[in-house]
Design a protein around this motif. Structure first.
Motif, PDB file in Angstrom:
ATOM      1  N   THR A  16       0.737  -1.265   0.004  1.00 13.03           N
ATOM      2  CA  THR A  16       0.122   0.094  -0.006  1.00 13.03           C
ATOM      3  C   THR A  16       0.897   1.190  -0.018  1.00 13.03           C
ATOM      4  OG1 THR A  16      -1.664  -1.117   1.057  1.00 13.03           O
ATOM      5  CG2 THR A  16      -1.846   1.306   1.181  1.00 13.03           C
ATOM      6  N   PHE A  17       0.475   2.292  -0.973  1.00 16.03           N
ATOM      7  CA  PHE A  17       1.184   3.365  -0.995  1.00 16.03           C
ATOM      8  C   PHE A  17       0.057   4.509  -0.814  1.00 16.03           C
ATOM      9  CE2 PHE A  17       3.666   0.543  -3.697  1.00 16.03           C
ATOM     10  CZ  PHE A  17       5.008   0.675  -3.199  1.00 16.03           C
ATOM     11  N   TYR A  18       0.523   5.618  -0.208  1.00 16.72           N
ATOM     12  CA  TYR A  18      -0.243   6.961  -0.282  1.00 16.72           C
ATOM     13  C   TYR A  18       0.574   7.950  -1.163  1.00 16.72           C
ATOM     14  CZ  TYR A  18      -2.013   4.650   3.886  1.00 16.72           C
ATOM     15  OH  TYR A  18      -2.650   3.654   4.791  1.00 16.72           O
ATOM     16  N   GLU A  19      -0.307   8.589  -2.062  1.00 18.32           N
ATOM     17  CA  GLU A  19       0.152   9.399  -3.166  1.00 18.32           C
ATOM     18  C   GLU A  19      -0.474  10.775  -2.969  1.00 18.32           C
ATOM     19  OE1 GLU A  19      -0.404   7.697  -6.793  1.00 18.32           O
ATOM     20  OE2 GLU A  19       1.455   6.529  -7.025  1.00 18.32           O
ATOM     21  N   PHE A  20       0.388  11.807  -3.065  1.00 18.17           N
ATOM     22  CA  PHE A  20      -0.109  13.203  -3.074  1.00 18.17           C
ATOM     23  C   PHE A  20       0.849  14.003  -3.652  1.00 18.17           C
ATOM     24  CE2 PHE A  20       2.339  12.220   0.843  1.00 18.17           C
ATOM     25  CZ  PHE A  20       3.134  13.253   0.890  1.00 18.17           C
TER      26      PHE A  20
END
Length: 152
Positions: free
Chosen positions: A5-9
């Motif tokens: 899982t990655f969080y992109e912003f």
């Protein structure tokens, strides 16, 4: 295949295990505490995260001064910069806590399992080393043998 899982912003991608922040695919040098704080803020994007919650997340079962939190938030702000609208990613809610202002996209990616080196390659290497050791031993034994006495 593992799922990560990655969080992109913005131009950033945050992975939680192992903790790493990438900007345009390149890792940024951040301390583990700063990454832990960023992870909590990103996972709670759009919501206020109290100073106490952040302190407990980064320093569980430890008493540290609030200045440690402030210093790490400052480091994160410098590393992240501002978004396209020139707004900081991390906002301060006076005397209450912090909030992550950017919209965050959750991404799950499949990661192929790591494969081992094929056995035949290791076998050939072991065989080659064994042959070299046998040759070295034969040369050593030959050099230890007494030389023949010349006849007169």
């Amino acid at each position: 295949m593992q799922v990560k899982t990655f969080y992109e912003f913005g131009p950033f991608r945050l992975a939680s295990s192992p903790a790493v922040l990438l900007r345009d695919g390149n890792p940024l040098a951040l301390t583990p505490k700063a990454l832990e704080l960023l992870s909590v803020l990103v996972k709670n994007s759009g919501n206020l995260v109290s100073k106490d919650e952040l302190m407990k997340a980064a320093w569980p079962d430890t008493f540290v001064e609030e200045g440690n939190l402030t210093q790490n938030i400052s480091l994160l702000r410098k590393a992240l910069g501002a978004d396209l609208d020139d707004r900081p990613y991390i906002e301060t809610m006076s005397k209450r806590g912090y909030g992550f202002a950017a919209s965050v996209r959750l991404v799950e990616a499949g990661i192929p399992p790591i494969t081992a080196v094929p056995a035949p390659t290791r076998t050939r290497t072991v065989r080659a080393i064994s042959v070299l050791l046998l040759i070295a031993a034969a040369v050593a034994v030959y050099n230890l043998l007494p030389s023949p006495i010349p006849q007169v």
